[in-house]
Design a protein around this motif. Structure first.
Motif: not given
Length: 215
Positions: A84-86, A92-94, A136-140
């Motif tokens: 839920p937190d992008p 986590s992916v990295i 990444a777009r969501r995290a930005q």
């Protein structure tokens, strides 16, 4: 005895296949894809004819040997996308991808290859990078990831991490986690960041699955 013969032959064939897979995984992990089919057959204790009967091409053996790693990569990206937190999902992916890949030199080489013969890997890679780009777009948008990030930066991190394969095997996971933490800190949105140099164009072939045309 006649009834037992087909079962014995199947069991022997399965044993040969298992030994080939174990040998291929170990050699690819240790030395990358430069390992020859003859070396794999020798490590497995089978003849070249037996090896080629099971795996007519080296690419077929490579894809089978790394099937579990591909599944693990998909799980890592899907888990990150589901967070839920992008930003935490992206981190986590990295981290998990770097730690997974540093254990297996051959898988990273196959997964990142732009060779047209890499077929199945190119398709999987393109799909996974599209998912990472969306995350990444969501995290930005959420303010966690720096605004000047581009997907080529993930490719750069993974390509640079190949150097960790030169470290002793037992130190690689610890080194990979520290390397990932440093990369993540660089990805984090911060007013303290300076302007990044121009990004290298690494993603065109890697993220779409299309090999670069020869110059």
């Amino acid at each position: 005895m006649t009834d037992q013969l087909p079962h014995m032959l199947r069991a022997d064939a399965q044993d040969n296949r298992d030994r080939v897979m174990d040998a291929a995984k170990a050699l690819f992990s240790e030395h990358g894809l430069a390992v020859t089919m003859r070396e794999i057959a020798r490590r497995a204790g089978v003849g070249p004819a037996t090896l080629y009967r099971r795996f007519p091409t080296k690419q077929a053996l490579v894809e089978e040997a790394f099937a579990q790693e591909l599944r693990s990569c998909r799980d890592i990206v899907d888990d990150g996308a589901a967070d839920p937190d992008p930003w935490l999902g992206f981190c986590s992916v990295i981290e998990r991808t770097v730690v997974l890949n540093v254990r297996n030199h051959g898988f990273v080489e196959a997964f990142m290859s732009e060779d047209r013969e890499a077929g199945g890997f190119a398709v999987h890679r393109a799909t996974l990078f599209r998912k990472v780009a969306a995350l990444a777009r969501r995290a930005q948008a959420a303010g966690g990831l720096r605004r000047d990030f581009v997907i080529d930066d993930v490719v750069l991190v993974l390509v640079a991490a190949r150097g960790l394969a030169s470290l002793p095997l037992d130190t690689r996971p610890t080194a990979a986690r520290r390397y990932a933490a440093l990369a993540i800190d660089g990805f984090r949105a911060s007013t303290a960041h300076g302007r990044l140099p121009r990004a290298p164009k690494l993603g065109a072939a890697v993220t779409t699955g299309r090999a670069k045309k020869p110059s």
